[in-house]
Motif scaffolding. Sequence first.
Motif, mmCIF file in Angstrom:
data_model
loop_
_atom_site.group_PDB
_atom_site.id
_atom_site.type_symbol
_atom_site.label_atom_id
_atom_site.label_comp_id
_atom_site.label_asym_id
_atom_site.label_seq_id
_atom_site.Cartn_x
_atom_site.Cartn_y
_atom_site.Cartn_z
ATOM 1 N N VAL B 112 29.428 47.887 45.978
ATOM 2 C CA VAL B 112 30.613 47.769 45.143
ATOM 3 C C VAL B 112 30.830 46.290 44.813
ATOM 4 O O VAL B 112 30.153 45.428 45.358
ATOM 5 N N ALA B 113 31.799 46.027 43.943
ATOM 6 C CA ALA B 113 31.978 44.656 43.482
ATOM 7 C C ALA B 113 32.447 43.730 44.605
ATOM 8 O O ALA B 113 32.045 42.580 44.675
ATOM 9 N N PHE B 114 33.326 44.250 45.470
ATOM 10 C CA PHE B 114 33.864 43.397 46.537
ATOM 11 C C PHE B 114 33.633 44.052 47.890
ATOM 12 O O PHE B 114 34.522 44.700 48.440
ATOM 13 N N PRO B 115 32.438 43.882 48.439
ATOM 14 C CA PRO B 115 32.115 44.586 49.683
ATOM 15 C C PRO B 115 33.059 44.232 50.824
ATOM 16 O O PRO B 115 33.409 45.093 51.625
ATOM 17 N N ARG B 116 33.509 42.982 50.868
ATOM 18 C CA ARG B 116 34.362 42.620 52.003
ATOM 19 C C ARG B 116 35.757 43.240 51.875
ATOM 20 O O ARG B 116 36.346 43.678 52.850
ATOM 21 N N LEU B 117 36.260 43.292 50.638
ATOM 22 C CA LEU B 117 37.540 43.973 50.437
ATOM 23 C C LEU B 117 37.421 45.450 50.807
ATOM 24 O O LEU B 117 38.359 46.065 51.305
ATOM 25 N N ASN B 118 36.243 45.978 50.544
ATOM 26 C CA ASN B 118 35.992 47.379 50.857
ATOM 27 C C ASN B 118 36.145 47.611 52.356
ATOM 28 O O ASN B 118 36.803 48.555 52.797
ATOM 29 N N LEU B 119 35.585 46.693 53.134
ATOM 30 C CA LEU B 119 35.710 46.807 54.584
ATOM 31 C C LEU B 119 37.164 46.618 54.996
ATOM 32 O O LEU B 119 37.697 47.366 55.828
ATOM 33 N N LEU B 120 37.828 45.655 54.356
ATOM 34 C CA LEU B 120 39.237 45.408 54.663
ATOM 35 C C LEU B 120 40.053 46.673 54.401
ATOM 36 O O LEU B 120 40.942 47.029 55.176
ATOM 37 N N SER B 121 39.716 47.352 53.315
ATOM 38 C CA SER B 121 40.427 48.570 52.980
ATOM 39 C C SER B 121 40.289 49.608 54.101
ATOM 40 O O SER B 121 41.256 50.275 54.472
ATOM 41 N N TRP B 122 39.101 49.705 54.678
ATOM 42 C CA TRP B 122 38.930 50.643 55.793
ATOM 43 C C TRP B 122 39.764 50.202 56.986
ATOM 44 O O TRP B 122 40.428 51.007 57.641
ATOM 45 N N TRP B 123 39.763 48.913 57.253
ATOM 46 C CA TRP B 123 40.547 48.421 58.386
ATOM 47 C C TRP B 123 42.036 48.664 58.179
ATOM 48 O O TRP B 123 42.764 48.987 59.113
ATOM 49 N N LEU B 124 42.483 48.512 56.943
ATOM 50 C CA LEU B 124 43.893 48.798 56.677
ATOM 51 C C LEU B 124 44.179 50.278 56.909
ATOM 52 O O LEU B 124 45.229 50.655 57.422
ATOM 53 N N TYR B 125 43.215 51.098 56.508
ATOM 54 C CA TYR B 125 43.376 52.537 56.731
ATOM 55 C C TYR B 125 43.551 52.827 58.214
ATOM 56 O O TYR B 125 44.462 53.540 58.634
ATOM 57 N N GLY B 172 49.029 52.500 51.605
ATOM 58 C CA GLY B 172 49.064 52.279 50.166
ATOM 59 C C GLY B 172 48.225 51.074 49.791
ATOM 60 O O GLY B 172 47.464 51.100 48.821
ATOM 61 N N PHE B 173 48.321 50.044 50.589
ATOM 62 C CA PHE B 173 47.537 48.848 50.351
ATOM 63 C C PHE B 173 46.049 49.159 50.401
ATOM 64 O O PHE B 173 45.261 48.722 49.561
ATOM 65 N N SER B 174 45.689 49.943 51.398
ATOM 66 C CA SER B 174 44.286 50.321 51.538
ATOM 67 C C SER B 174 43.812 51.037 50.288
ATOM 68 O O SER B 174 42.730 50.770 49.754
ATOM 69 N N PRO B 218 51.906 50.533 43.969
ATOM 70 C CA PRO B 218 52.887 49.489 44.288
ATOM 71 C C PRO B 218 54.329 49.982 44.186
ATOM 72 O O PRO B 218 55.189 49.483 44.911
ATOM 73 N N VAL B 219 54.577 50.940 43.300
ATOM 74 C CA VAL B 219 55.954 51.405 43.137
ATOM 75 C C VAL B 219 56.438 52.089 44.417
ATOM 76 O O VAL B 219 57.564 51.867 44.877
ATOM 77 N N VAL B 220 55.576 52.909 45.007
ATOM 78 C CA VAL B 220 56.010 53.527 46.260
ATOM 79 C C VAL B 220 56.053 52.464 47.343
ATOM 80 O O VAL B 220 56.895 52.517 48.237
ATOM 81 N N GLY B 221 55.186 51.467 47.230
ATOM 82 C CA GLY B 221 55.209 50.375 48.206
ATOM 83 C C GLY B 221 56.584 49.742 48.269
ATOM 84 O O GLY B 221 57.196 49.639 49.341
ATOM 85 N N ILE B 222 57.106 49.370 47.121
ATOM 86 C CA ILE B 222 58.403 48.690 47.114
ATOM 87 C C ILE B 222 59.508 49.663 47.535
ATOM 88 O O ILE B 222 60.455 49.284 48.223
#
Lengths: 111, 553, 262, 311
Positions: B112-125, B172-174, B218-222
Motif C-alpha cells: 500500500v502507499a503508506f505501509p507504516r501507517l497501515n501498521l499503525l492502523s492495526w495497532w490503533l485497532y 474511528g482513527f484506525s 471524523p464527524v462521529v469522532g467529534i
Amino acid sequence: MDHAEHHEEHPMIGYGTYISVWLALLILTSLTVAIAGFDLGQYTTAVAMLVAVVKTTLVGLYFMHLRYEPKVFHYMILVTFLIMVVIVIFTFIDDYRFSYLNHEVQAEVHH
Amino acid sequence: MAQTAAELSYTPYHRETSAFSGIFSWIFSTDHKRIGILYMISVLTMFIGGLCLGLLIRLELIAPGATVIDAPTYNAVFTLHGVIMIFLFIIPGIPAIFGNFIMPLQIGAEDVAFPRLNLLSWWLYISGAALLIIALFTGDKLPDTGWTFYAPYSTATEGNISLAVFAAFVLGFSSILTGLNFITTIHRLRAPGMTWFRMPLFCWGLYATAWIQVLATPVVGITLLLVILERGFGVGVFDPAIGGDPVLYQHLFWIYSHPAVYIMILPGMGVISDLLPAFTKRTIFGYKAIAFSTVSIAVVGYMVWGHHMFTSGMSGTAQIVFSFLTFLVAIPTGIKIFNWIASLYKGSIELRAPMLYTLSFIFLFSIGGLTGLVLGALATDMHVHDTYFVVGHFHYVMFGGLGIALFGAMHYWFPKMFGKMYNEAVAVVAWALIFVGFNVLYFPMFILGWNGMPRRYYDYLPEFQYWHVVSTIGSWILALGIFMMLFNLIRGITSGEKAEDNPWGASTLEWTVPSPPPLLNFLEPPHVTHGAYDFEAMNKGKKDSKKKKKGKK
Amino acid sequence: MSHTANVAAPAHIHKDYNGAKIGMWLFLFTEVLLFGGLFLIYAVYRTAHSHDFAEAAKELNVVLGALNTAVLLTSSLTMALAIACIHRAKKTLALTYLGITILCALVFMVIKYIEWSGKISHGLYPGSEFIMANYSKGQRIYFGLYYSMTGLHALHVIIGATILTVMFYVIYQRPNETHRWDVFGKDALNGCRVAILDKDGNEKWGSEIDESVKQVHLKMRYYSTPKRIKHEDYVSLENSGLYWHIVDVIWIFLFPLMYLIG
Amino acid sequence: MFLAASSYASKVDFAFYFIIYTSVILLGLIVGFMLFCVIKYSKKNNPVPTQIEGHVGLETAWTIGPTIIVMMMFYYGYQGWIDMKTIPDDAMEVKVIGKKWSWSYEYKFTDNGVEKVKRSGTLVVPVDRNVKLRIESLDVLHSFYIPAFRMKQDAVPGTPYYMWFRATEVDQKYDVFCAEYCGDSHAYMRSYVEVVSADAFEEWVRKEPPPEEMGEKLFHEIAACSTCHSIDGSKLIGPSLKGIWERRGKVVTDGKERSIVADEEYIINSIRYPQKDYAKGYEGVIMTAFDETVLSDEDIAKIIEYLKTLK
Ligand code: HEO
Ligand code: HEM
Ligand SMILES: [Cu+2]
C-alpha cells in the motif's frame, strides 16, 4: 508507479508573492474586525464568512501551493467541501432544531 | 505436479526474514499481507466474542422474565455485542483483511502507499479493542447505552461510558488511516496499464468505502468526543438540563453512522462482484453500471441519515426529504443486484463453497434491503422503528450481507493467502447450516417487530414467546455452522492440501502470482493489457506466454 | 534481474512525492470534517439563539483574538517561506523561518492562556455555578462551544508545533543521509559487490556481499545545493506545513464566529 | 394479523403490505432466475460460457422500473404518515409524561367553571374521539409506543412533541411500551390504553380518589416511585422506603458521608434534587428529579403522608 517517475516540479514561488499574500490576509483581518464595528445586521456574519472564505482561498492557493498542484487535488477538495455543504443543508432542513429549543412549537405539519 | 522454476526460487511472504523474529516479525511488519493476516486474526477473534454475546442475548430471550442474566447485565451485553460487531468486526472487516491482503495484488502494486501507517492502523485497532475491554473491568457499572450512545442517557448514566466511547473514537482513527491509505494506493500505485476501468470491482468498492471512511468518520469522532466532554465538564451541547438538544446528537451520530452502513456493505458488494465471474467463467454483466452504482450509493448515502430519526421529533419537511432520498438509495443497489444475476446468464457455473456464499449473499441481502424499504417508508417506520423489525433488517444486511460476503471471501482467497486448500465437503455442510440457521434466527424477528415487540428489551410479554424460541434455536444452528466453518479453515491451514496459484481459474491479477505470494508480490512487474474479468484475453495471454516459453526452449 | 528489483523496490515506493501529499491532504480533510461537526453544531445553536450568542460573545476580548489571528497568519507566512528556502537550498534561512513559526505558535498559546485563565477566574466555564445561575441556555451553550472549539484548536496548535519542532531537528540533522538495505536472505545478492567509485570510475573502496553480510548501511554527507535538493528533502516539511496552514484556516473561521458576532 | 385499532392504522398496514407484497414478488423473480441459471448453466450443462459485457436497454429498464416502484412505496408511506402528523383541531389534549420507568397522564378539564387536572397511570380515552398527546420526558429519551394504534413518538427532555390518534374500538385495553432505550428497567416501562365510551370517560375524569388514597396513587401509579423503591424492604434500583419516615441513615453528599434523619425536609429535597445526596450504597444511581410542574408541594405532602404509613 508510472506517475512516480515524472513528478512535476512546480515553479519556485517568489518570496514577494508570499509577503503580498500575507499582507492581504492581514488587511482582510482588519476588514472583518472593522466591519463587526458597524451594524450590518444580519449581513455581518455573511460578510465575515465571505472574508474568511477569501482568506482561506489565499492560504490554500499560495501558502499551500494548490495553484500549482495537479487537478486531482482540486477535485478532492471540492468533494470534501460539497459533503460539508450537504451535511449542513440537510441538518438545517430539520428546522425544529431552531424553533423548538427556545419556545414551544406545534409538531404538526402545516399545509 | 512438477514445480516450475518460479516456484523453486521464491520465498513466500510468511517465510521471509526481517529485522524481527517470531511474533514480532508479524506485529511489527509493514507488509500489507502480514497486516491483512493480523487483522484477520484479530477481527475474527472479536467476531467470536461478539457472537458469544449474541448467543447469550438469544438465550436470555428464550423465555419471558429473568432467564440467565439480570437486566443491567443484559443491557451491557447487547451494548457490547453491538459495539463489537459494528466497530470491531464489520467496519474493519473486509477492507482491513482483504483490502489489505488482496487489493495491492489486484492493482499490481508491491504494497500500500503508506505501509507504516497501515501498521499503525492495526495497532490503533488493537488499542481500541483493549480500551473497550478495560472499560468492562473498570468503573462502577458496565456501559449500557446501546451502540448508538444516545444523549442524554449516555451523558448521564453511571455506566462506564467515557472509556467505551473513547475506544470507539480510537477505532474511528484506525478506520480513517485505512481509508486514507487505500485512496492513495489506488490513485498512485496501479500497475502500468491498470486503468480505472480495468480495476476489479472489489477495488472500486474499497475506493468508494475509503472515501466514506475519510469523510464521515471524523464527524462521529467529534460527536463522541463531545459526549466525553459533556460527561467530564458539562459543556452542555447535548444535555437539555444545560440547554442542549439531544436530537442534535442523533443528527451528528447518524451523519456518520448511516454512511457507515455503506462502509460495511460496499466492500462486501465488491467481493461479490469479484466472486461471480470467477465461478461463472464469464465477464461480469455491466461492469461500468456496477462501478458507478458503487459511487452513487456512496454519494446518496450521505443524504439519508434522517431515516433513523423519524420518531425523534424532527421537522415534517426533513422527514419527507429523508424518506424520499432513502428510496433513491435502493435504485443503485437494485442495479447491482440485477447486474449480478444477469452475470449468471450463459455462464458456466460451478457451485463451489465461495459461490454458495455469493448466491446466499444476493438472497439474504435482498431480504435485508427490501425490509429496509419498510423502514424507509414514513408510515410504516412510525410503527416498526425500534422494534425487532429493525433488528431483523440490520442483521440481514450486515450479517447476511457483509458477514456472508466475508465468509465467501475467506474461502475464495484462502488458497492465495495460505497456499493451502480447505476441505470442500465440510465447507458446503457448514454453509448449509449457516444459511438455514441464519434464516431461522432472524426471520422471526420481522414477525415479532411487526407485532410490536420493541428492541433492547430484557423482558417481554408472553404472547411474543413463540417466535423468540424459534429464533433462539436458529442461533444455535447458525453458531454450529460458523464454528464448523472456522474449524475447517483452520484445519486447512495446518494440514490442507497444497493449493495451485489459480485454483478457481479466476481472471484477476492476484491469481497470477504464486500462492502464497512473495514479499513484494510480483516476481515480474505486471503489465496490464485487459479488463479485470476478460477471460478471453486472459486465456489468450496464457497461450501466448506458453508459446513464448516454448519458443525460448 | 527480477530479484534485484525486489530489493530496490521499497525505496522507490517512498519516493512517491505526490502520493505522500495526497495522503496528507486526505488527512487534512478529516481534520476539516472533525471541526466541521463542531461548526455544524455551532451553526444550529447560533441560529436558534442568535441573540444569546451575541450577548455572550461580548465577554470575549476582540483585541486578543485579533492579535492571535495576526500571529497565526504570520506563522503561516514564515512556514511558507521556510519551505521556499528549502527549495532554494538555503538551510539556515529555512531553519530561521521555521523557528519563527514555532515561536508564533508559543505566542499564540500564551495569549490563549491569558484569555482562558481570565475567563475561568471569573467563573466563566462550562458547568460552573456562576454560568448556570446567571446565563440563559443559549449563552451556556455558547461558552460550551467556545471552550470546545478553541480548546480543540489549541490542541491542534500544540500538535502542529510539536511536529514543526521535530522537523526543525530533522532538517538541522541534514545533510546526513542514511540508507540501509537488508540483504539477509536475499540469495540473489550473494556475490554482488558494493563499491565506491571516483569521478573517473576508479574504485576507491569495495567489498563483496556474502552470507556474513546482513545489512548494507550507508551514511552519506552532502551539502544542499539547489541542484542536489530532492523532493524527499522537503516533502515531509511541506506536509507539516500543510498541517500548520489548516490549523490557521480553522482559526480564520473561528475568530469571526466566536469574537465578532454583533 | 394482529389488531389495528386507530383511525390511521389501516393506512399504515396498507403501505406495509404494498411494500411487502411487491418485495416478495421481486425477490421471487430474482431467486427464480438465479435457480434457473444455476441449473441451466451449470458447468456440466454449459461447459463453454458466453461472454456478455452488458446491455444498455436492460440497464435502463432496471433503473427506471425500480424507480417507479420505490416512488410508489414512498407515496403510500407518505399517505399514512401525513394522517398521523396532521393533528385535528378539535382534539382533546392529554399530557404524557415519561420518566424512568413509567408513563403517567394528565387531563385538564373544567368542573363547574373550575380548571382541574386529573392524573392517572393508565391512558383512558373515549372511543371515536380525537386525542392529542403532548409527550414529555423528565430525564432521558423515551418513546411512547402503542403498537395497536401503529403510533410512536419519542419523549425528549426539554421539548414537548405532539402526536394524536383516534381509537376505533370501544372497551379495549392495549399495551403501551417505551421504545427508546432508557436504562435498567426499560423493558418494564409499560402502561395501558383503555378505550371507553364517551360517558364512561366523563365519569372517570371527574372521579377523584379520596384524599387519603391520593398519596398511595401518586407513589404507585402517577409518579410511580414504586418502580425503583419497594415498600417491603427488598432492594430494587433505589433503596426501599419501608419505614423511611424519621429513619436515621447515611448519605453521601459531594463525595462525603454524613448522617441524616429522613424528615420532611430531607424527603422533599430527595424528590426535588435527588442528585444532591445519595443514600449510601446508591452513589451515582441517577433518579429522576421532580419539579413543581410534575409534583406540586401538596402532592409531595400527600406522598409523605403515605410514606408515614409504611412501617
Ligand atoms: C450493512 C448495513 C446496512 C445496509 C446496507 C442498509 C441498507 C438500507 N437500510 Fe438499514 N442498512 C444497514 C444497516 C442498518 N440499517 C439500520 C436501520 C435502518 C433504518 C431505520 C430504522 C429505524 O430505526 O426505524 C432504515 C429506514 C433503513 C433503511 C435502509 C435502506 C432503505 C437500505 C438500502 O440501502 C437497501 C437497498 C437494498 C435493496 C432495496 C434490496 C435489493 C434490491 C433489489 C432486490 C432490487 C429491487 C428493489 C426495488 C425495486 C426497490 N435502515 C440499522 C439500525 C441502526 C440502529 O438503530 O441500531 C443498521 C445497522
Ligand atoms: C449468532 C450471531 C448473532 C446473534 C444471535 C445476534 C443476536 C442479536 C439480538 C437478539 C439483538 C437484539 C438485542 C436487543 O435488542 O435486545 C442483537 C443486536 C445487535 N446485533 Fe446481533 N446477533 C448476532 C450477530 C451479529 C452480527 C454478525 C452483527 C454485525 C455484523 C450484529 C450486530 C448487532 C447490532 C449492531 C445490534 C444492536 C445492538 C444495540 O441495540 O445497541 N449481530 N443481536
Ligand atoms: Cu441508515
